[in-house]
Motif scaffolding. Structure first.
Motif, PDB file in Angstrom:
ATOM      1  N   GLN A 228      13.778  31.028 -17.895  1.00  0.00           N
ATOM      2  CA  GLN A 228      13.006  31.997 -17.399  1.00  0.00           C
ATOM      3  C   GLN A 228      14.149  33.218 -17.330  1.00  0.00           C
TER       4      GLN A 228
ATOM      5  N   THR B  64      17.237  33.037 -14.984  1.00  0.00           N
ATOM      6  CA  THR B  64      18.034  31.696 -15.428  1.00  0.00           C
ATOM      7  C   THR B  64      19.315  32.266 -16.132  1.00  0.00           C
TER       8      THR B  64
ATOM      9  N   ASN C 299       8.031  25.053 -10.572  1.00  0.00           N
ATOM     10  CA  ASN C 299       8.072  25.179 -12.179  1.00  0.00           C
ATOM     11  C   ASN C 299       9.551  24.731 -12.264  1.00  0.00           C
ATOM     12  N   ILE C 300       9.864  23.378 -12.132  1.00  0.00           N
ATOM     13  CA  ILE C 300      11.415  23.130 -12.531  1.00  0.00           C
ATOM     14  C   ILE C 300      11.463  21.983 -13.387  1.00  0.00           C
TER      15      ILE C 300
ATOM     16  N   GLY D 159      14.835  26.530 -12.224  1.00  0.00           N
ATOM     17  CA  GLY D 159      13.487  27.107 -12.463  1.00  0.00           C
ATOM     18  C   GLY D 159      13.021  27.697 -11.101  1.00  0.00           C
TER      19      GLY D 159
END
Length: 289
Positions: free
Chosen positions: A70, A73, A213-214, A231
């Motif tokens: 993402q 990140t 969402n990891i 995430g």
């Protein structure tokens, strides 16, 4: 007073990948500290695991976004050298007022032509950001009192973005699962150690994960492997909860920008920040900004 400082750097020669690890950046920070206070640098080097600072991995303007990561990140490992002349940034957060004050001379007397060494490369610190920037969400500063006073006593949605691999100690081993106990107790322990403000009647019993969402990532160097999560995860505060408890939870969520969570935060791991949300009335979805 916690500070989240972003140093803009310019390498004068290529930085080999083997010198871009957390260990080498940790050593660079201690060199910066020792340049103004040798005794403090030695003390930080010898102190235990819970240190009053965190570091980010070095971020390069030429980094290539990896598939599936993402926008929030960060890059935590480098397969190739960073070329000479590539603009970079590096985040240092300081949790202790004493530590920041002792380093004041470093920030005030910064010489952009003075070389700092990372491996075989010389680095110039061209500027330091210490206040919020539209293009740099990791720069900020706030007193502990302000964090508490400005925290919401009604917001029941807490969303965290884990920007670098994060793991928590569980007995003799690490776990990458961000349970409410692992995340909020890690924040609470650091808040209690450095803020001087007691969060009375604090409880995590009303906190429940509502979205995640990891995924796991492996960080390896010549000494060891570290497995952590990256995430996003959202928690909701459910049930009949007092405004005071909600305010305490939100205080810790806002504090996360500075403290990080879990293991190896002085080595670039466990970087996280809260993300804001907006609601869409028609479907009641929440979107991270």
């Amino acid at each position: 007073m916690p500070h989240s400082l972003v140093l803009n750097l310019l390498p004068q020669a290529p930085i080999p990948a083997q010198f871009l690890t957390g260990r080498h950046l940790h050593a660079l920070f201690l060199t910066l500290v020792s340049s103004v206070d040798q005794e403090l640098g030695n003390s930080l080097h010898q102190s235990g695991a819970d240190k009053a600072f965190t570091l980010s991995p070095l971020q390069s303007s030429r980094q290539i976004k990896r598939v599936g990561l993402q926008d929030s990140t960060l890059q935590w490992e480098h397969k190739m050298a960073i070329p000479e002349g590539t603009t970079c940034w590096w985040r240092i957060s300081l949790l202790d007022d004493t530590l920041f004050s002792k380093l004041t001379q470093l920030w005030l007397n910064l010489n952009p032509q003075h070389p700092w060494h990372l491996g075989s490369a010389d680095l110039h610190i061209t500027s330091i950001l210490g206040t919020p920037q539209s293009t740099q969400p990791w720069a900020n500063a706030s007193s502990y009192a302000q964090l508490y006073e400005q925290a919401s006593d009604s917001d029941r949605i807490i969303t965290f973005s884990f920007a670098t691999p994060t793991a928590f100690r569980q007995g003799q081993y690490d776990t990458a699962l961000p349970t409410r106990e692992s995340v909020f107790n890690s924040l609470l322990n650091r808040w209690n150690k450095y803020s001087g403000i007691e969060l009375s009647h604090f409880s995590i019993e009303s906190i429940f994960p509502s979205f995640f969402n990891i995924h796991t990532e492996i960080v390896a160097d010549s000494r060891s492997k570290f497995i952590g999560l990256t995430g996003e995860i959202s928690y909701r505060i459910l049930g009949d909860v007092s405004p005071e408890v909600i305010k305490n939870i939100n205080t810790l969520a806002d504090f996360a920008l500075y403290s990080g969570v879990g293991r190896k935060t002085p080595m670039g791991m466990g970087m996280m920040r809260r993300r804001l949300h907006i609601s869409t009335p028609s479907k009641n979805y929440n979107y991270a900004l």
